[in-house]
Design a protein around this motif. Structure first.
Motif, PDB file in Angstrom:
ATOM      1  N   SER A   1      -2.176   0.889   2.021  1.00  0.00           N
ATOM      2  CA  SER A   1      -1.628   1.282   0.720  1.00  0.00           C
ATOM      3  C   SER A   1      -1.328   2.777   0.785  1.00  0.00           C
ATOM      4  N   VAL A   2      -0.333   3.200   0.062  1.00  0.00           N
ATOM      5  CA  VAL A   2      -0.033   4.629  -0.079  1.00  0.00           C
ATOM      6  C   VAL A   2       0.215   4.914  -1.555  1.00  0.00           C
ATOM      7  N   THR A   3       0.223   6.172  -1.896  1.00  0.00           N
ATOM      8  CA  THR A   3       0.463   6.665  -3.269  1.00  0.00           C
ATOM      9  C   THR A   3      -0.476   6.038  -4.288  1.00  0.00           C
ATOM     10  N   GLY A   4      -1.692   5.738  -3.833  1.00  0.00           N
ATOM     11  CA  GLY A   4      -2.773   5.435  -4.762  1.00  0.00           C
ATOM     12  C   GLY A   4      -3.517   6.739  -5.013  1.00  0.00           C
ATOM     13  N   THR A   5      -4.698   6.684  -5.573  1.00  0.00           N
ATOM     14  CA  THR A   5      -5.444   7.901  -5.907  1.00  0.00           C
ATOM     15  C   THR A   5      -5.580   8.837  -4.715  1.00  0.00           C
ATOM     16  N   SER A   6      -5.908   8.276  -3.537  1.00  0.00           N
ATOM     17  CA  SER A   6      -6.087   9.105  -2.343  1.00  0.00           C
ATOM     18  C   SER A   6      -4.796   9.767  -1.896  1.00  0.00           C
ATOM     19  N   GLY A   7      -3.656   9.240  -2.340  1.00  0.00           N
ATOM     20  CA  GLY A   7      -2.360   9.775  -1.951  1.00  0.00           C
ATOM     21  C   GLY A   7      -1.792  10.803  -2.902  1.00  0.00           C
ATOM     22  N   GLU A   8      -2.602  11.267  -3.882  1.00  0.00           N
ATOM     23  CA  GLU A   8      -2.175  12.306  -4.828  1.00  0.00           C
ATOM     24  C   GLU A   8      -0.839  11.988  -5.511  1.00  0.00           C
ATOM     25  N   PRO A   9      -0.676  10.790  -6.052  1.00  0.00           N
ATOM     26  CA  PRO A   9       0.625  10.416  -6.604  1.00  0.00           C
ATOM     27  C   PRO A   9       1.079  11.259  -7.787  1.00  0.00           C
ATOM     28  N   SER A  10       0.133  11.735  -8.591  1.00  0.00           N
ATOM     29  CA  SER A  10       0.532  12.530  -9.758  1.00  0.00           C
ATOM     30  C   SER A  10       1.043  13.910  -9.366  1.00  0.00           C
ATOM     31  N   SER A  11       0.860  14.278  -8.082  1.00  0.00           N
ATOM     32  CA  SER A  11       1.380  15.549  -7.584  1.00  0.00           C
ATOM     33  C   SER A  11       2.695  15.375  -6.821  1.00  0.00           C
ATOM     34  N   LEU A  12       3.172  14.140  -6.762  1.00  0.00           N
ATOM     35  CA  LEU A  12       4.420  13.850  -6.068  1.00  0.00           C
ATOM     36  C   LEU A  12       5.536  13.566  -7.072  1.00  0.00           C
ATOM     37  N   THR A  13       6.755  13.934  -6.717  1.00  0.00           N
ATOM     38  CA  THR A  13       7.903  13.556  -7.537  1.00  0.00           C
ATOM     39  C   THR A  13       8.210  12.079  -7.305  1.00  0.00           C
ATOM     40  N   MET A  14       9.034  11.512  -8.134  1.00  0.00           N
ATOM     41  CA  MET A  14       9.428  10.118  -7.940  1.00  0.00           C
ATOM     42  C   MET A  14      10.110   9.939  -6.587  1.00  0.00           C
ATOM     43  N   ALA A  15      10.986  10.879  -6.240  1.00  0.00           N
ATOM     44  CA  ALA A  15      11.676  10.789  -4.954  1.00  0.00           C
ATOM     45  C   ALA A  15      10.683  10.854  -3.803  1.00  0.00           C
ATOM     46  N   GLU A  16       9.651  11.686  -3.929  1.00  0.00           N
ATOM     47  CA  GLU A  16       8.644  11.805  -2.876  1.00  0.00           C
ATOM     48  C   GLU A  16       7.812  10.534  -2.771  1.00  0.00           C
ATOM     49  N   ARG A  17       7.478   9.944  -3.895  1.00  0.00           N
ATOM     50  CA  ARG A  17       6.709   8.704  -3.850  1.00  0.00           C
ATOM     51  C   ARG A  17       7.499   7.615  -3.119  1.00  0.00           C
ATOM     52  N   LYS A  18       8.777   7.526  -3.427  1.00  0.00           N
ATOM     53  CA  LYS A  18       9.616   6.532  -2.742  1.00  0.00           C
ATOM     54  C   LYS A  18       9.724   6.838  -1.258  1.00  0.00           C
ATOM     55  N   ARG A  19       9.826   8.110  -0.918  1.00  0.00           N
ATOM     56  CA  ARG A  19       9.916   8.495   0.488  1.00  0.00           C
ATOM     57  C   ARG A  19       8.651   8.124   1.245  1.00  0.00           C
ATOM     58  N   VAL A  20       7.495   8.370   0.645  1.00  0.00           N
ATOM     59  CA  VAL A  20       6.228   8.004   1.279  1.00  0.00           C
ATOM     60  C   VAL A  20       6.162   6.482   1.470  1.00  0.00           C
ATOM     61  N   MET A  21       6.593   5.743   0.471  1.00  0.00           N
ATOM     62  CA  MET A  21       6.616   4.283   0.593  1.00  0.00           C
ATOM     63  C   MET A  21       7.535   3.845   1.724  1.00  0.00           C
ATOM     64  N   ASP A  22       8.708   4.466   1.832  1.00  0.00           N
ATOM     65  CA  ASP A  22       9.654   4.138   2.906  1.00  0.00           C
ATOM     66  C   ASP A  22       9.047   4.411   4.279  1.00  0.00           C
ATOM     67  N   LEU A  23       8.427   5.593   4.416  1.00  0.00           N
ATOM     68  CA  LEU A  23       7.828   5.971   5.692  1.00  0.00           C
ATOM     69  C   LEU A  23       6.708   5.015   6.082  1.00  0.00           C
ATOM     70  N   ALA A  24       5.904   4.622   5.102  1.00  0.00           N
ATOM     71  CA  ALA A  24       4.796   3.700   5.367  1.00  0.00           C
ATOM     72  C   ALA A  24       5.318   2.335   5.800  1.00  0.00           C
ATOM     73  N   LYS A  25       6.309   1.844   5.097  1.00  0.00           N
ATOM     74  CA  LYS A  25       6.889   0.530   5.437  1.00  0.00           C
ATOM     75  C   LYS A  25       7.435   0.553   6.864  1.00  0.00           C
ATOM     76  N   GLU A  26       8.102   1.636   7.220  1.00  0.00           N
ATOM     77  CA  GLU A  26       8.667   1.786   8.558  1.00  0.00           C
ATOM     78  C   GLU A  26       7.568   1.835   9.619  1.00  0.00           C
ATOM     79  N   ALA A  27       6.501   2.594   9.333  1.00  0.00           N
ATOM     80  CA  ALA A  27       5.407   2.731  10.300  1.00  0.00           C
ATOM     81  C   ALA A  27       4.637   1.425  10.474  1.00  0.00           C
ATOM     82  N   ILE A  28       4.437   0.710   9.397  1.00  0.00           N
ATOM     83  CA  ILE A  28       3.682  -0.554   9.458  1.00  0.00           C
ATOM     84  C   ILE A  28       4.445  -1.602  10.250  1.00  0.00           C
ATOM     85  N   ASP A  29       5.742  -1.686  10.019  1.00  0.00           N
ATOM     86  CA  ASP A  29       6.629  -2.582  10.762  1.00  0.00           C
ATOM     87  C   ASP A  29       6.110  -4.016  10.806  1.00  0.00           C
TER      88      ASP A  29
END
Length: 307
Positions: free
Chosen positions: A48-76
Motif C-alpha cells: 500500500s502507498v499514500t496511507g498514514t505512513s506515506g504522509e498523504p496529507s503532505s502530498l498534492t493530488m498530482a503527487e499522490r497519483k504519481r506515487v500510486m503510478d510508481l508503486a503499480k509499476e514497481a509491483i508489476d
C-alpha cells in the motif's frame, strides 16, 4: 477481480510503504521503487502507498497519483496493490479512488475522514457514495487516534450489507472488543486487518485477514513471517515473532508515524529520513533509542550504527 476472489487473495502482511523524499523534499522515485522491490523480495504479501505512513496529507493530488503510478509499476503484478485513496475532502477521495480503479489497483484503502469529525450517518453517506462510484474492492481504514472519529460497528455493518465492494477494514483501533464485534456483525468473511502493531498476531486468532503494519517498513521479513507461521499452524513461531518484534513496534511509535520509521530507514541506508513539514524528526533521545533497538535486533550492525 470478483469480490469473492479478492477476499481470498487480499491477505497477509501488507506493507504501508513510506513516501521517500530527496534532500530537497521532492519525491525520491528511485528509492520508492527500491523500497517496494525490497518489500516483495522480503516476503510482504501486498503493498500500500499514500496511507498514514506515506504522509498523504503532505502530498498534492498530482503527487499522490504519481506515487500510486510508481508503486503499480514497481509491483508489476507480483503482489496485490491497495493504495490509500482517502482524504478529509470528499471530492478528492472520489477522484483518487476512481484513479485507483482506472490503474487496475486490487483494492483501495479509504480512511475515515480526519479533522472533519463527521457523525455516523455522514460517514455512511461518504463511504457509500465512494463505493457506489467504483467497482474496485474497498477497505475501510478506521483510525480513531488520527481521525478523532471511530466508525461504529453498526455503521460498518450497514456499509458491508449495502455495498458489495466494501470487503474489509484496516482497524487501527486499540479496542479489541470493537474489532471482535466487527467480524461478528459484518460477517466472518469480512477482511479484518490490524493497523495496531501489538494486535497483528492477536487479530489472526479471531479470524483476521492479516495486518497493515508500519513496522514492515523496517523489518518486512519477520512481520510477514508472523502471518506465514500462523497459516502453517506454527503457533509457537508466530507468538515468538510477535514478542521479538515488540521492542521495535514500541520504539517506532515513540513519535508520530512515520518519523521514527524514516529515521530507522535512514540508519539502514534505505532512504533519507526527510519528512515534509509540519512533521519533523524525533528528538535525539528517541533517535538513539531507535538505533539501539535496531542493533539489539541485528537489523543494524555495530559498524553500520556508527556511520
Amino acid at each position: 477481480m470478483a469480490y469473492t476472489e479478492a477476499k481470498k487473495r487480499l491477505r497477509g502482511s501488507i506493507c504501508p510503504v513510506i513516501t521517500p523524499f530527496t534532500e530537497e523534499c521532492t519525491i525520491d522515485e528511485k528509492t520508492l521503487k527500491e523500497l517496494i522491490n525490497w518489500q516483495i523480495e522480503s516476503g510482504s504479501h501486498g503493498i500500500s502507498v499514500t496511507g498514514t505512513s506515506g504522509e498523504p496529507s503532505s502530498l498534492t493530488m498530482a503527487e499522490r497519483k504519481r506515487v500510486m503510478d510508481l508503486a503499480k509499476e514497481a509491483i508489476d503484478g507480483r503482489v496485490f496493490f491497495a493504495p490509500g485513496t482517502g482524504s478529509t475532502n470528499h471530492d478528492e477521495t472520489m477522484e483518487l479512488t476512481k484513479y485507483a480503479e482506472e490503474m487496475g489497483a486490487d483494492a483501495a484503502m479509504v480512511i475515515v475522514p480526519y479533522y472533519n469529525k463527521p457523525n455516523q450517518e455522514a460517514l455512511y453517506q461518504h463511504f457509500k457514495t465512494v463505493a457506489d462510484s467504483v467497482k474496485t474492492p474497498i477497505i475501510i481504514y478506521n483510525i480513531p487516534g488520527r481521525s478523532a472519529v471511530n466508525m461504529e460497528v453498526s455503521t460498518m455493518k450497514r456499509l458491508a450489507q449495502d455495498c458489495p465492494n466494501i470487503i474489509g477494514v484496516k482497524e487501527a483501533n486499540k479496542d479489541f472488543e470493537h474489532v471482535n464485534r466487527v467480524l461478528l456483525n459484518c460477517g466472518r468473511d469480512f477482511l479484518l486487518f490490524s493497523g495496531i502493531e501489538l494486535l497483528c498476531y492477536p487479530m489472526l486468532a479471531i479470524g483476521g485477514a492479516g495486518f497493515i503494519s508500519a513496522t514492515a517498513n523496517v523489518e518486512p521479513k519477520k512481520v510477514a513471517e508472523i502471518y506465514n507461521a500462523w497459516e502453517a499452524g506454527d503457533v509457537a513461531k508466530a507468538q515468538n515473532l510477535h514478542f521479538e518484534l515488540m521492542p521495535l513496534n514500541d520504539v517506532l511509535f515513540k513519535d508520530t508515524n512515520p518519523a521514527p520509521v524514516k529515521v530507522a530507514l535512514g540508519m539502514m541506508g534505505k532512504a533519507t529520513p526527510k519528512l515534509r513539514m509540519p512533521l519533523g524528526l524525533p528528538s535525539a533521545e528517541i533517535q538513539e533509542e531507535v538505533r539501539e533497538t535496531l542493533m539489539n535486533l541485528n537489523i543494524l550492525s555495530k559498524e553500520e550504527a556508527t556511520k
